[in-house]
Design a protein around this motif. Structure first.
Motif, PDB file in Angstrom:
ATOM      1  N   UNK A   1       0.571  -0.978  -0.581  1.00 24.66           N
ATOM      2  CA  UNK A   1      -0.142  -0.614   0.119  1.00 24.66           C
ATOM      3  C   UNK A   1       1.041   1.472  -0.243  1.00 24.66           C
ATOM      4  N   UNK A   2       1.918   1.176   0.430  1.00 28.92           N
ATOM      5  CA  UNK A   2       3.054   2.931   0.602  1.00 28.92           C
ATOM      6  C   UNK A   2       3.215   2.134  -0.840  1.00 28.92           C
ATOM      7  N   UNK A   3       4.267   1.718  -0.768  1.00 25.51           N
ATOM      8  CA  UNK A   3       3.827   1.399  -2.426  1.00 25.51           C
ATOM      9  C   UNK A   3       3.425   2.079  -3.489  1.00 25.51           C
ATOM     10  N   UNK A   4       2.037   1.668  -3.630  1.00 27.31           N
ATOM     11  CA  UNK A   4       1.063   1.871  -4.112  1.00 27.31           C
ATOM     12  C   UNK A   4       0.367   3.318  -4.485  1.00 27.31           C
ATOM     13  N   UNK A   5       0.668   4.362  -3.568  1.00 27.24           N
ATOM     14  CA  UNK A   5       0.118   5.274  -2.630  1.00 27.24           C
ATOM     15  C   UNK A   5       1.510   5.826  -3.606  1.00 27.24           C
ATOM     16  N   UNK A   6       3.097   5.835  -3.091  1.00 25.15           N
ATOM     17  CA  UNK A   6       3.732   6.773  -3.911  1.00 25.15           C
ATOM     18  C   UNK A   6       4.093   6.576  -5.369  1.00 25.15           C
ATOM     19  N   UNK A   7       3.611   5.438  -5.915  1.00 24.07           N
ATOM     20  CA  UNK A   7       3.548   5.881  -7.643  1.00 24.07           C
ATOM     21  C   UNK A   7       2.257   6.369  -8.142  1.00 24.07           C
TER      22      UNK A   7
ATOM     23  N   UNK B   1      -0.013   8.108  -5.310  1.00 24.12           N
ATOM     24  CA  UNK B   1      -1.009   9.329  -4.698  1.00 24.12           C
ATOM     25  C   UNK B   1      -2.459   8.403  -4.277  1.00 24.12           C
ATOM     26  N   UNK B   2      -2.284   9.423  -3.232  1.00 25.01           N
ATOM     27  CA  UNK B   2      -2.713   8.600  -2.384  1.00 25.01           C
ATOM     28  C   UNK B   2      -4.507   8.664  -2.641  1.00 25.01           C
ATOM     29  N   UNK B   3      -5.298   9.714  -3.279  1.00 26.14           N
ATOM     30  CA  UNK B   3      -6.133   9.720  -3.641  1.00 26.14           C
ATOM     31  C   UNK B   3      -6.265   7.884  -4.271  1.00 26.14           C
ATOM     32  N   UNK B   4      -5.839   7.320  -4.762  1.00 34.45           N
ATOM     33  CA  UNK B   4      -6.260   6.096  -5.348  1.00 34.45           C
ATOM     34  C   UNK B   4      -5.668   5.229  -4.956  1.00 34.45           C
ATOM     35  N   UNK B   5      -5.473   5.794  -3.526  1.00 37.63           N
ATOM     36  CA  UNK B   5      -5.169   3.851  -2.972  1.00 37.63           C
ATOM     37  C   UNK B   5      -6.063   2.564  -2.699  1.00 37.63           C
ATOM     38  N   UNK B   6      -7.216   3.423  -3.058  1.00 39.76           N
ATOM     39  CA  UNK B   6      -8.646   2.423  -3.200  1.00 39.76           C
ATOM     40  C   UNK B   6      -8.293   1.693  -4.600  1.00 39.76           C
ATOM     41  N   UNK B   7      -7.414   1.667  -4.938  1.00 42.23           N
ATOM     42  CA  UNK B   7      -7.607   0.571  -6.187  1.00 42.23           C
ATOM     43  C   UNK B   7      -6.307  -0.253  -6.220  1.00 42.23           C
ATOM     44  N   UNK B   8      -5.689  -0.301  -4.925  1.00 44.82           N
ATOM     45  CA  UNK B   8      -4.836  -0.940  -5.107  1.00 44.82           C
ATOM     46  C   UNK B   8      -5.670  -2.702  -3.974  1.00 44.82           C
ATOM     47  N   UNK B   9      -6.658  -2.153  -3.565  1.00 45.07           N
ATOM     48  CA  UNK B   9      -7.051  -3.640  -2.900  1.00 45.07           C
ATOM     49  C   UNK B   9      -6.742  -4.104  -1.637  1.00 45.07           C
ATOM     50  N   UNK B  10      -6.659  -2.245  -1.386  1.00 44.78           N
ATOM     51  CA  UNK B  10      -6.952  -2.170   0.405  1.00 44.78           C
ATOM     52  C   UNK B  10      -8.160  -2.356   0.986  1.00 44.78           C
ATOM     53  N   UNK B  11      -8.192  -2.957   2.041  1.00 41.26           N
ATOM     54  CA  UNK B  11      -9.451  -3.269   2.955  1.00 41.26           C
ATOM     55  C   UNK B  11      -9.536  -2.044   4.246  1.00 41.26           C
ATOM     56  N   UNK B  12      -8.549  -1.182   4.251  1.00 41.34           N
ATOM     57  CA  UNK B  12      -8.119   0.019   5.256  1.00 41.34           C
ATOM     58  C   UNK B  12      -9.371   0.522   5.123  1.00 41.34           C
ATOM     59  N   UNK B  13      -9.270   1.490   6.538  1.00 40.56           N
ATOM     60  CA  UNK B  13     -10.369   3.231   6.496  1.00 40.56           C
ATOM     61  C   UNK B  13      -8.880   3.937   5.888  1.00 40.56           C
ATOM     62  N   UNK B  14      -9.748   5.239   5.722  1.00 40.27           N
ATOM     63  CA  UNK B  14      -8.386   6.255   4.896  1.00 40.27           C
ATOM     64  C   UNK B  14      -7.256   6.860   6.086  1.00 40.27           C
TER      65      UNK B  14
ATOM     66  N   UNK C   1      -0.773   7.988   6.770  1.00 36.90           N
ATOM     67  CA  UNK C   1       1.171   7.323   7.528  1.00 36.90           C
ATOM     68  C   UNK C   1       1.423   7.195   6.393  1.00 36.90           C
ATOM     69  N   UNK C   2       1.630   5.682   5.710  1.00 39.86           N
ATOM     70  CA  UNK C   2       1.686   4.919   4.730  1.00 39.86           C
ATOM     71  C   UNK C   2       2.072   6.215   3.907  1.00 39.86           C
ATOM     72  N   UNK C   3       1.111   7.252   3.038  1.00 39.45           N
ATOM     73  CA  UNK C   3       2.038   8.054   2.047  1.00 39.45           C
ATOM     74  C   UNK C   3       3.028   8.687   2.312  1.00 39.45           C
ATOM     75  N   UNK C   4       2.748   9.323   4.063  1.00 38.88           N
ATOM     76  CA  UNK C   4       3.703  10.109   4.705  1.00 38.88           C
ATOM     77  C   UNK C   4       5.120   9.039   4.722  1.00 38.88           C
ATOM     78  N   UNK C   5       5.358   7.831   5.443  1.00 39.17           N
ATOM     79  CA  UNK C   5       5.822   7.256   4.913  1.00 39.17           C
ATOM     80  C   UNK C   5       7.624   6.749   3.450  1.00 39.17           C
ATOM     81  N   UNK C   6       6.382   6.942   2.904  1.00 44.74           N
ATOM     82  CA  UNK C   6       6.543   6.222   1.680  1.00 44.74           C
ATOM     83  C   UNK C   6       7.373   7.213   0.874  1.00 44.74           C
TER      84      UNK C   6
END
Length: 425
Positions: free
Chosen positions: A42-48, A50-63, A68-73
């Protein structure tokens, strides 16, 4: 040349900083494979993307954790560094866990705070979720504790905003809604004008919109809502390794049994929800009556029974974990910080130790990362661990009802109602 001076405040800050640094050095780089892999992906996906598209990654977590994952990335700057150093996310969660304990210092004498901190923070059960497993429930624990303490202090809008953050971090935070509502009932005199209510509602709405704004801009709010809605029944097993009462019901491991099976034409899931509902009503009744009694006194003092609030919050957490189907082994974690709060207020540490012991055994029995020579002994037996949780439930019920002043609150309510009726006549 100026000399450095070390005040007691500086020395205590250095003490906590030293413990933090030691834990960082000792933190293992591994954890639960599935969860750590999710953080990497998820961190890698948001890095490549953007945060706004994270729900195309298959994540099952609320936003919220995705922030934090995006900040870390972006701190790491490339995918290899993200994946190779994902364990450093534990450093962030550890800060929130430290902060959770610091919140309780208001109930502890200054001289006793370092000992209290070590007793709570260095307990293996309290540390396990983050440092060993690699999960982030410590952040939610901080938000929930900060929420409750704010509401107790009648900082209602702040408390509600913190609760919104907790809900946006983990959906399980919904189980604390009755507790939040009851404390707001206690504080009802604060909402004596439409302006105050409107400002609180507006603040909550603005915060929620800000949280989901990246997903609004990318048109992925429907995917976000799918994640929230489908978080229920995502794992429709009787137990997802939560060592609770269901292990007494079935001879085989409940993870292999779907909770849509029936007994007396009622599904296992419904039985679990029914038992949880009834037991949590009993758990929250003394607090509800205590808060309700305050309506008729119309005072604006902070709630007095802080010990009752902490014990009730912890009990609801354990009941949620113990009664329901689909429970993971981690779902009792939030009880630990509330029991730490109960210890801070009452000086009774035994419920906290019992909860940490049961939690540690359940987590390690599943993960087995410490490589004990034998996991077939009694301590790691699911039925035995379920007994420990049941004992904790009885202990918390005893605590709540022993000091609840239940009959006194009922009498006060009846007297107030009779007085109002006489005035009306």
């Amino acid at each position: 040349m100026t000399s450095l001076s070390f005040s007691p405040l500086n020395s205590k800050a250095a003490f906590y900083a030293f413990i933090y640094l030691v834990l960082i050095v000792l933190i293992p780089h591994g954890g639960h494979f599935g969860d750590m892999q999710c953080w990497k992906d998820w961190a890698s996906f948001s890095f490549k993307n953007g945060l706004g598209d994270i729900y195309s990654s298959g994540t099952d977590y609320p936003p919220l954790y995705h922030y934090i994952l995006t900040f870390f990335a972006y701190l790491k700057g490339n995918e290899d560094l993200i994946r190779n150093n994902i364990y450093e996310l534990k450093y962030i969660t550890l800060l929130f866990e430290f902060a959770s304990v610091f919140l309780l210092f208001k109930f502890i004498n200054k001289e006793q705070r370092p000992f209290f901190f070590v007793f709570i923070m260095l307990n293996p059960g309290f540390l396990y979720n983050n440092i060993i497993w690699g999960q982030v429930d410590g952040i939610v624990g901080f938000l929930l504790m900060a929420c409750v303490l704010s509401l107790i202090s009648r900082k209602n809008t702040l408390g509600l905003l913190l609760y919104v953050l907790a809900l946006n971090f983990k959906v399980q935070s919904i189980i604390y809604f009755p507790l939040v509502l009851f404390i707001l009932v206690h504080n009802i005199a604060d909402f004596n004008g439409i302006k105050r209510i409107a400002l609180s509602v507006l603040a909550i709405a603005v915060l929620q919109v800000l949280i989901i704004m990246p997903f609004i801009l990318t048109g992925s709010t429907n995917k976000l809502m799918d994640v929230i809605v489908n978080s229920v029944d995502k794992y429709p097993q009787v137990s997802m390794n939560a060592y609770n009462w269901w292990f007494w019901v079935f001879e085989e491991h409940p993870i292999s049994i779907l909770d849509n099976g029936t007994w007396l034409n009622v599904t296992y899931k419904t039985w679990g929800l029914l038992i949880f509902f009834l037991s949590s009503v009993a758990a929250l009744l003394p607090l509800f009556l205590t808060c309700l009694a305050n309506i008729f006194s119309n005072n604006k003092l902070a709630i007095k029974r802080i010990d009752l609030v902490f014990a009730s919050a912890a009990l609801v957490t354990i009941l949620f974990f113990f009664c329901n189907t689909q429970m993971h082994e981690r779902y009792s974690h939030y009880a630990l910080i509330f029991l730490a709060g109960y210890f801070a207020v009452t000086n009774n540490y035994l419920p906290f130790l019992l909860a940490c012991f049961a939690y540690f055994l359940n987590m390690e029995a599943v993960l087995r990362i410490l490589n004990f020579p034998n996991y077939d002994i009694l301590f790691f037996n699911p039925e035995f661990i379920a007994i420990l949780y049941l004992i904790l439930i009885f202990v918390l019920y005893y605590i709540i009802y022993k000091r609840s002043e239940l009959l006194l609150n009922i009498k006060q309510l009846l007297d107030s109602l009779l007085l109002k009726n006489k005035k009306a006549v």
